[in-house]
Design a protein around this motif. Structure first.
Motif, PDB file in Angstrom:
ATOM      1  N   VAL A   1      42.143  55.560  50.182  1.00 54.61           N
ATOM      2  CA  VAL A   1      41.178  54.913  49.806  1.00 54.61           C
ATOM      3  C   VAL A   1      40.792  53.470  49.772  1.00 54.61           C
ATOM      4  CG1 VAL A   1      40.195  54.675  47.411  1.00 54.61           C
ATOM      5  CG2 VAL A   1      41.650  56.528  47.802  1.00 54.61           C
ATOM      6  N   THR A   2      39.772  53.297  50.740  1.00 58.47           N
ATOM      7  CA  THR A   2      39.292  51.832  50.808  1.00 58.47           C
ATOM      8  C   THR A   2      37.992  51.527  50.140  1.00 58.47           C
ATOM      9  OG1 THR A   2      37.977  52.151  52.831  1.00 58.47           O
ATOM     10  CG2 THR A   2      40.362  52.215  53.225  1.00 58.47           C
ATOM     11  N   ALA A   3      38.079  50.156  49.918  1.00 60.29           N
ATOM     12  CA  ALA A   3      36.832  49.636  49.213  1.00 60.29           C
ATOM     13  C   ALA A   3      35.535  49.924  49.871  1.00 60.29           C
ATOM     14  CB  ALA A   3      36.737  48.077  49.099  1.00 60.29           C
ATOM     15  N   GLN A   4      35.521  50.168  51.204  1.00 60.58           N
ATOM     16  CA  GLN A   4      34.391  50.448  51.979  1.00 60.58           C
ATOM     17  C   GLN A   4      33.984  51.874  52.146  1.00 60.58           C
ATOM     18  OE1 GLN A   4      34.812  49.146  56.066  1.00 60.58           O
ATOM     19  NE2 GLN A   4      34.538  47.074  55.413  1.00 60.58           N
ATOM     20  N   ARG A   5      35.033  52.861  51.883  1.00 59.38           N
ATOM     21  CA  ARG A   5      34.853  54.378  51.868  1.00 59.38           C
ATOM     22  C   ARG A   5      34.414  54.448  50.615  1.00 59.38           C
ATOM     23  NH1 ARG A   5      40.051  56.577  54.878  1.00 59.38           N
ATOM     24  NH2 ARG A   5      39.452  56.055  57.211  1.00 59.38           N
TER      25      ARG A   5
ATOM     26  N   TYR B   1      28.869  53.466  59.572  1.00 60.33           N
ATOM     27  CA  TYR B   1      28.915  54.644  60.244  1.00 60.33           C
ATOM     28  C   TYR B   1      29.966  55.454  60.393  1.00 60.33           C
ATOM     29  CZ  TYR B   1      24.120  54.426  61.949  1.00 60.33           C
ATOM     30  OH  TYR B   1      22.478  54.404  61.979  1.00 60.33           O
ATOM     31  N   ASP B   2      31.099  54.529  60.585  1.00 63.63           N
ATOM     32  CA  ASP B   2      32.459  55.059  60.593  1.00 63.63           C
ATOM     33  C   ASP B   2      32.733  55.822  59.458  1.00 63.63           C
ATOM     34  OD1 ASP B   2      32.894  54.137  63.184  1.00 63.63           O
ATOM     35  OD2 ASP B   2      34.252  52.504  62.643  1.00 63.63           O
ATOM     36  N   ALA B   3      32.769  55.263  58.008  1.00 61.67           N
ATOM     37  CA  ALA B   3      32.988  55.678  56.732  1.00 61.67           C
ATOM     38  C   ALA B   3      32.320  57.009  56.437  1.00 61.67           C
ATOM     39  CB  ALA B   3      32.596  54.604  55.736  1.00 61.67           C
TER      40      ALA B   3
ATOM     41  N   LEU C   1      33.790  60.871  56.160  1.00 63.64           N
ATOM     42  CA  LEU C   1      33.379  61.684  54.782  1.00 63.64           C
ATOM     43  C   LEU C   1      32.779  63.079  55.236  1.00 63.64           C
ATOM     44  CD1 LEU C   1      32.147  58.823  52.629  1.00 63.64           C
ATOM     45  CD2 LEU C   1      34.158  60.074  52.269  1.00 63.64           C
ATOM     46  N   VAL C   2      31.784  62.867  56.288  1.00 57.43           N
ATOM     47  CA  VAL C   2      31.268  64.300  56.956  1.00 57.43           C
ATOM     48  C   VAL C   2      32.232  65.029  57.215  1.00 57.43           C
ATOM     49  CG1 VAL C   2      29.732  65.275  58.303  1.00 57.43           C
ATOM     50  CG2 VAL C   2      29.020  63.082  57.073  1.00 57.43           C
ATOM     51  N   ASP C   3      33.128  64.564  58.209  1.00 60.31           N
ATOM     52  CA  ASP C   3      34.481  65.414  58.863  1.00 60.31           C
ATOM     53  C   ASP C   3      35.161  66.128  57.701  1.00 60.31           C
ATOM     54  OD1 ASP C   3      33.551  64.846  61.307  1.00 60.31           O
ATOM     55  OD2 ASP C   3      35.131  63.142  61.533  1.00 60.31           O
ATOM     56  N   LYS C   4      35.505  65.472  56.493  1.00 56.19           N
ATOM     57  CA  LYS C   4      36.226  66.152  55.764  1.00 56.19           C
ATOM     58  C   LYS C   4      35.464  67.073  54.852  1.00 56.19           C
ATOM     59  CE  LYS C   4      40.195  64.138  56.378  1.00 56.19           C
ATOM     60  NZ  LYS C   4      41.456  65.058  56.790  1.00 56.19           N
ATOM     61  N   GLY C   5      34.169  67.187  54.971  1.00 63.43           N
ATOM     62  CA  GLY C   5      33.278  68.140  54.238  1.00 63.43           C
ATOM     63  C   GLY C   5      33.071  67.467  52.711  1.00 63.43           C
ATOM     64  N   ILE C   6      33.138  65.996  52.730  1.00 63.71           N
ATOM     65  CA  ILE C   6      33.086  65.453  51.208  1.00 63.71           C
ATOM     66  C   ILE C   6      31.434  65.186  51.064  1.00 63.71           C
ATOM     67  CG2 ILE C   6      33.562  63.400  49.616  1.00 63.71           C
ATOM     68  CD1 ILE C   6      35.975  62.985  51.301  1.00 63.71           C
ATOM     69  N   ILE C   7      30.594  64.914  52.242  1.00 62.31           N
ATOM     70  CA  ILE C   7      29.516  64.820  52.233  1.00 62.31           C
ATOM     71  C   ILE C   7      28.977  65.484  53.348  1.00 62.31           C
ATOM     72  CG2 ILE C   7      29.356  62.397  51.171  1.00 62.31           C
ATOM     73  CD1 ILE C   7      28.652  61.253  53.834  1.00 62.31           C
ATOM     74  N   ARG C   8      27.589  65.769  53.320  1.00 61.83           N
ATOM     75  CA  ARG C   8      27.080  66.628  54.450  1.00 61.83           C
ATOM     76  C   ARG C   8      25.899  65.651  55.178  1.00 61.83           C
ATOM     77  NH1 ARG C   8      23.461  71.979  52.677  1.00 61.83           N
ATOM     78  NH2 ARG C   8      22.485  72.083  54.570  1.00 61.83           N
ATOM     79  N   ARG C   9      25.862  65.706  56.242  1.00 64.35           N
ATOM     80  CA  ARG C   9      24.943  65.293  56.939  1.00 64.35           C
ATOM     81  C   ARG C   9      23.701  66.230  57.503  1.00 64.35           C
ATOM     82  NH1 ARG C   9      27.113  61.782  61.468  1.00 64.35           N
ATOM     83  NH2 ARG C   9      28.313  63.680  61.702  1.00 64.35           N
TER      84      ARG C   9
END
Ligand SMILES: [Zn+2]
Ligand SMILES: [Zn+2]
Ligand SMILES: [Zn+2]
Length: 137
Positions: A16-20, A55-57, A61-69
């Motif tokens: 968990v980072t502030a940016q993420r 873009y990295d964050a 998040l997309v890779d982990k399936g937390i958000i969708r692109r």
């Protein structure tokens, strides 16, 4: 929505980072936001963040399936936190307004084609293009 953003990240094995956290919150607050939109929101909150960090964050998040692109052809990618239901989108060709739409025939039938040729399917991408009411009048 009182989601504990930090625990969502931790459950997916992410630090968990502030940016993420800021990026995740921005996507939840404004579904279908673009990466530029996320950058603006996160800069308001954290002061500075490079576009690359955003873009990295988003990518993590997309890779982990937390958000969708969503990647509409010829238009900027959008991000949303409504995941897992394989819903579709309407997009206005004129103003690029984007609207959620449920599967046309119910429970993710798009993931079950007549013949899957042995593929393990995880997403069916359907985008309906057209002109929204505001742009028609
Ligand atoms: Zn429109
Ligand atoms: Zn959506
Ligand atoms: Zn469908």
């Amino acid at each position: 929505m009182s989601q504990d953003f930090g625990s969502v990240l931790r459950r997916s094995g992410l630090h968990v980072t502030a940016q993420r956290l800021a990026v995740f919150r921005a996507v939840c607050a404004t579904p279908h936001i673009s990466a530029d939109g996320v950058t603006d929101v996160v800069r308001d909150e954290l002061g500075t963040i490079s576009r690359q960090s955003v873009y990295d964050a988003l990518g993590v998040l997309v890779d982990k399936g937390i958000i969708r692109r969503i990647q509409p052809m010829g238009s900027a990618a959008r991000y949303e936190d409504r995941v897992g239901d394989n819903h579709h989108h309407l997009i206005c060709r004129s103003c690029e307004r984007l609207v959620d739409i449920d599967c046309a025939v119910g429970d993710v039938p798009c993931l079950h084609p007549d013949d899957d040729h042995g593929f393990t399917l995880d997403e069916a991408e359907v985008i309906y293009w057209g002109t929204c009411p505001n742009c028609t009048t």
